[in-house]
Design a protein around this motif. Sequence first.
Motif, PDB file in Angstrom:
ATOM      1  N   PHE A 144       5.771   2.861   3.016  1.00 27.49           N
ATOM      2  CA  PHE A 144       6.314   1.658   2.392  1.00 27.49           C
ATOM      3  C   PHE A 144       6.805   0.678   3.447  1.00 27.49           C
ATOM      4  O   PHE A 144       6.556  -0.523   3.354  1.00 27.49           O
ATOM      5  CB  PHE A 144       7.452   2.008   1.437  1.00 27.49           C
ATOM      6  N   ALA A 145       7.501   1.179   4.474  1.00 27.20           N
ATOM      7  CA  ALA A 145       8.017   0.298   5.530  1.00 27.20           C
ATOM      8  C   ALA A 145       6.878  -0.424   6.242  1.00 27.20           C
ATOM      9  O   ALA A 145       7.006  -1.606   6.597  1.00 27.20           O
ATOM     10  CB  ALA A 145       8.844   1.100   6.532  1.00 27.20           C
ATOM     11  N   ALA A 146       5.765   0.268   6.462  1.00 28.69           N
ATOM     12  CA  ALA A 146       4.654  -0.334   7.201  1.00 28.69           C
ATOM     13  C   ALA A 146       3.952  -1.417   6.401  1.00 28.69           C
ATOM     14  O   ALA A 146       3.505  -2.426   6.967  1.00 28.69           O
ATOM     15  CB  ALA A 146       3.654   0.750   7.597  1.00 28.69           C
ATOM     16  N   ASP A 147       3.843  -1.249   5.091  1.00 25.23           N
ATOM     17  CA  ASP A 147       3.073  -2.206   4.294  1.00 25.23           C
ATOM     18  C   ASP A 147       3.624  -2.300   2.872  1.00 25.23           C
ATOM     19  O   ASP A 147       3.000  -1.846   1.908  1.00 25.23           O
ATOM     20  CB  ASP A 147       1.603  -1.787   4.260  1.00 25.23           C
ATOM     21  N   PRO A 148       4.813  -2.890   2.701  1.00 20.04           N
ATOM     22  CA  PRO A 148       5.365  -3.010   1.343  1.00 20.04           C
ATOM     23  C   PRO A 148       4.493  -3.862   0.426  1.00 20.04           C
ATOM     24  O   PRO A 148       4.478  -3.653  -0.787  1.00 20.04           O
ATOM     25  CB  PRO A 148       6.739  -3.641   1.566  1.00 20.04           C
ATOM     26  N   ALA A 149       3.751  -4.820   0.998  1.00 15.72           N
ATOM     27  CA  ALA A 149       2.910  -5.689   0.161  1.00 15.72           C
ATOM     28  C   ALA A 149       1.871  -4.864  -0.597  1.00 15.72           C
ATOM     29  O   ALA A 149       1.501  -5.221  -1.725  1.00 15.72           O
ATOM     30  CB  ALA A 149       2.227  -6.748   1.021  1.00 15.72           C
ATOM     31  N   ARG A 150       1.398  -3.792   0.001  1.00 15.59           N
ATOM     32  CA  ARG A 150       0.426  -2.933  -0.678  1.00 15.59           C
ATOM     33  C   ARG A 150       1.063  -2.296  -1.913  1.00 15.59           C
ATOM     34  O   ARG A 150       0.448  -2.237  -2.986  1.00 15.59           O
ATOM     35  CB  ARG A 150      -0.089  -1.862   0.276  1.00 15.59           C
ATOM     36  N   THR A 151       2.311  -1.822  -1.756  1.00 11.80           N
ATOM     37  CA  THR A 151       3.012  -1.245  -2.904  1.00 11.80           C
ATOM     38  C   THR A 151       3.230  -2.288  -3.988  1.00 11.80           C
ATOM     39  O   THR A 151       3.002  -2.027  -5.183  1.00 11.80           O
ATOM     40  CB  THR A 151       4.364  -0.663  -2.458  1.00 11.80           C
ATOM     41  N   TYR A 152       3.663  -3.493  -3.606  1.00 11.87           N
ATOM     42  CA  TYR A 152       3.881  -4.544  -4.605  1.00 11.87           C
ATOM     43  C   TYR A 152       2.579  -4.864  -5.339  1.00 11.87           C
ATOM     44  O   TYR A 152       2.583  -5.066  -6.564  1.00 11.87           O
ATOM     45  CB  TYR A 152       4.421  -5.810  -3.938  1.00 11.87           C
ATOM     46  N   SER A 153       1.475  -4.920  -4.607  1.00  9.77           N
ATOM     47  CA  SER A 153       0.192  -5.227  -5.224  1.00  9.77           C
ATOM     48  C   SER A 153      -0.196  -4.171  -6.255  1.00  9.77           C
ATOM     49  O   SER A 153      -0.670  -4.491  -7.358  1.00  9.77           O
ATOM     50  CB  SER A 153      -0.885  -5.338  -4.141  1.00  9.77           C
ATOM     51  N   GLN A 154       0.013  -2.914  -5.903  1.00 13.23           N
ATOM     52  CA  GLN A 154      -0.287  -1.835  -6.842  1.00 13.23           C
ATOM     53  C   GLN A 154       0.618  -1.893  -8.076  1.00 13.23           C
ATOM     54  O   GLN A 154       0.171  -1.680  -9.208  1.00 13.23           O
ATOM     55  CB  GLN A 154      -0.134  -0.486  -6.139  1.00 13.23           C
ATOM     56  N   LEU A 155       1.897  -2.214  -7.858  1.00  8.53           N
ATOM     57  CA  LEU A 155       2.851  -2.249  -8.963  1.00  8.53           C
ATOM     58  C   LEU A 155       2.550  -3.355  -9.967  1.00  8.53           C
ATOM     59  O   LEU A 155       2.974  -3.293 -11.129  1.00  8.53           O
ATOM     60  CB  LEU A 155       4.267  -2.414  -8.419  1.00  8.53           C
ATOM     61  N   ARG A 156       1.822  -4.384  -9.543  1.00  7.95           N
ATOM     62  CA  ARG A 156       1.538  -5.496 -10.462  1.00  7.95           C
ATOM     63  C   ARG A 156       0.675  -5.051 -11.637  1.00  7.95           C
ATOM     64  O   ARG A 156       0.561  -5.782 -12.633  1.00  7.95           O
ATOM     65  CB  ARG A 156       0.876  -6.643  -9.696  1.00  7.95           C
ATOM     66  N   ARG A 157       0.100  -3.861 -11.565  1.00  7.52           N
ATOM     67  CA  ARG A 157      -0.652  -3.340 -12.704  1.00  7.52           C
ATOM     68  C   ARG A 157       0.261  -3.151 -13.913  1.00  7.52           C
ATOM     69  O   ARG A 157      -0.207  -3.123 -15.058  1.00  7.52           O
ATOM     70  CB  ARG A 157      -1.314  -2.014 -12.327  1.00  7.52           C
ATOM     71  N   TYR A 158       1.559  -2.980 -13.666  1.00  2.00           N
ATOM     72  CA  TYR A 158       2.509  -2.809 -14.766  1.00  2.00           C
ATOM     73  C   TYR A 158       2.926  -4.138 -15.385  1.00  2.00           C
ATOM     74  O   TYR A 158       3.533  -4.161 -16.449  1.00  2.00           O
ATOM     75  CB  TYR A 158       3.760  -2.100 -14.254  1.00  2.00           C
ATOM     76  N   GLY A 159       2.709  -5.236 -14.681  1.00  2.00           N
ATOM     77  CA  GLY A 159       3.202  -6.518 -15.131  1.00  2.00           C
ATOM     78  C   GLY A 159       4.283  -7.037 -14.200  1.00  2.00           C
ATOM     79  O   GLY A 159       4.284  -6.763 -12.998  1.00  2.00           O
ATOM     80  N   ALA A 160       5.236  -7.788 -14.761  1.00  2.00           N
ATOM     81  CA  ALA A 160       6.272  -8.429 -13.943  1.00  2.00           C
ATOM     82  C   ALA A 160       7.408  -7.503 -13.574  1.00  2.00           C
ATOM     83  O   ALA A 160       8.243  -7.837 -12.732  1.00  2.00           O
ATOM     84  CB  ALA A 160       6.831  -9.646 -14.683  1.00  2.00           C
ATOM     85  N   VAL A 161       7.482  -6.340 -14.219  1.00  2.00           N
ATOM     86  CA  VAL A 161       8.534  -5.350 -13.953  1.00  2.00           C
ATOM     87  C   VAL A 161       7.862  -3.984 -13.877  1.00  2.00           C
ATOM     88  O   VAL A 161       7.011  -3.673 -14.712  1.00  2.00           O
ATOM     89  CB  VAL A 161       9.622  -5.349 -15.049  1.00  2.00           C
ATOM     90  N   ALA A 162       8.260  -3.171 -12.886  1.00  2.00           N
ATOM     91  CA  ALA A 162       7.579  -1.896 -12.692  1.00  2.00           C
ATOM     92  C   ALA A 162       8.575  -0.777 -12.419  1.00  2.00           C
ATOM     93  O   ALA A 162       9.622  -1.007 -11.797  1.00  2.00           O
ATOM     94  CB  ALA A 162       6.594  -2.002 -11.527  1.00  2.00           C
ATOM     95  N   PRO A 163       8.254   0.448 -12.862  1.00  3.15           N
ATOM     96  CA  PRO A 163       9.104   1.596 -12.543  1.00  3.15           C
ATOM     97  C   PRO A 163       8.875   2.029 -11.103  1.00  3.15           C
ATOM     98  O   PRO A 163       7.738   2.079 -10.624  1.00  3.15           O
ATOM     99  CB  PRO A 163       8.612   2.666 -13.522  1.00  3.15           C
ATOM    100  N   VAL A 164       9.961   2.338 -10.402  1.00  7.50           N
ATOM    101  CA  VAL A 164       9.883   2.755  -9.002  1.00  7.50           C
ATOM    102  C   VAL A 164      10.870   3.891  -8.768  1.00  7.50           C
ATOM    103  O   VAL A 164      11.730   4.183  -9.603  1.00  7.50           O
ATOM    104  CB  VAL A 164      10.200   1.590  -8.040  1.00  7.50           C
ATOM    105  N   GLU A 165      10.743   4.512  -7.614  1.00 13.90           N
ATOM    106  CA  GLU A 165      11.710   5.497  -7.160  1.00 13.90           C
ATOM    107  C   GLU A 165      12.439   4.883  -5.975  1.00 13.90           C
ATOM    108  O   GLU A 165      11.858   4.647  -4.927  1.00 13.90           O
ATOM    109  CB  GLU A 165      11.012   6.801  -6.765  1.00 13.90           C
ATOM    110  N   LEU A 166      13.727   4.599  -6.149  1.00 12.10           N
ATOM    111  CA  LEU A 166      14.502   3.904  -5.120  1.00 12.10           C
ATOM    112  C   LEU A 166      14.838   4.820  -3.954  1.00 12.10           C
ATOM    113  O   LEU A 166      14.945   4.375  -2.814  1.00 12.10           O
ATOM    114  CB  LEU A 166      15.786   3.341  -5.730  1.00 12.10           C
ATOM    115  N   ALA A 167      15.062   6.079  -4.239  1.00 13.92           N
ATOM    116  CA  ALA A 167      15.312   7.133  -3.263  1.00 13.92           C
ATOM    117  C   ALA A 167      14.806   8.408  -3.914  1.00 13.92           C
ATOM    118  O   ALA A 167      14.554   8.425  -5.123  1.00 13.92           O
ATOM    119  CB  ALA A 167      16.800   7.232  -2.918  1.00 13.92           C
TER     120      ALA A 167
END
Length: 461
Positions: A31-54
């Motif tokens: 995630f630290a190396a490429d957060p944009a990749r994670t954000y791009s994948q999360l957009r499949r959920y729409g404007a709000v997405a479930p994540v694991e914060l820790a």
Amino acid sequence: MTSDSFATGPSSAPPGCPAHSGPAPLYGPEFAADPARTYSQLRRYGAVAPVELAPGVPGMLAIGYEAALEVLRDPITFPKDPRRWQATVPPDCPLLPMMGYRPNALFSDGSVHARLRAAVTDSLARVDPNLLRGYVESSADLLIGRFAANGEADLITEYARILPLHVFNSLFGCPPAIGDRLVEGMSGIFDGLDPEKSNMILGEAIMELVALKRSRPGADVTSWLMAHPARLTDEEMLHQLVTLLGGGTEPEQNLIANTMMLLLSDDRFAGDLSGGSLPVEDALDEVLWTDPPIANYAVTYPRQETELAGVRLPADQPVVVSFGAANTDPSLSTDRRAGNRAHLAWGAGPHTCPAQGQGRLIASIAVEKLLDGLPDMELAVPADRLTWRPGMFHRALTALPVRFPPTSVSSRPSPAPAMSRPEPPAPSAPMPPAAEPRQVAAAGAERPRWWSSLVGWWRGR
């Protein structure tokens, strides 16, 4: 999180996308190396997405621009007090130093927030921007002079990390010995590495600063906060300063470093540099849009199940605003960023950063001084070999190595100008007389009673 915690999302997904393997983690080296990749994948959920914060800690991430703006502007639906959520996580949760409750403006709403924020904004308003500019310039000259003859430097450790500390120490009347520990503690909290130790380093250093200013108030933000009509308690002082430090050092370091990286690695800006133009303001805008120094924060905690952008949000679960994802929302109608200040990097609504003017001024001067003093600077390694620090909250390089033709630049510090205006504007109510000075306990001597109670509170006793 249960499977019905959100209302939208794909019914099936290919391997590698977040929906296939559960909520995407906002931690770890990938995630630290490429957060944009994670954000791009999360957009499949729409404007709000479930994540694991820790590990084991679920949350919802607002990644759409309009959804993020709605959260930021609606403190009734999305309040800031985390205590009900906090009771559900273990006391050693690595998120608590950044997300755990503190009695300050960041974690409050309504009249309490208005009172605490007034103390901050009124005190910051007493800082003269012209004198601030002079101090940043003299600090930048001093730091550049230390490495100009070497022909190489790490702009993180030798410049971007130190300059905001100099400014903070001056603005807040903080001796360097305390300031060093403040930054050490705050950096550790942002990284999420040994957060308990980092939290203690930070807390004890700030308590020493509060004790010092109770004894010897001066023309500085700490003393102005103490003398404000809001009459902050020592506990409130402690946590207001935590917030101001968090916004004034770590993010400032990242804004300076990320802007320098962009200028030195992006052909759009490098071409202008070779032609003699210094597009610093355009580079700052680009960074605030695409690589904001605080990437994910502005956490809120809905008190009941609610809906945002068609997604059901569980009660008392964190809703984190992703400034990095919202600013790059593909649905935005324009990608023009130069001169465009509609990004969310400073927040929005009642919790908008109260020091964004000072923050941008410090960063622009810091970058301009580097480009003026060392005009032939270049990256010492390819940009794709630069690495990023862990942690979901910030977008922070581990190092920014550069090289340049050695040059002779004086490192003698100029006299630091006073930070206050000669005749400061009147705050929202008459300023009361400064409190009677108290003696700061010498090393090994008995601390004041309020000190012991604060230490106990900070340690959770």
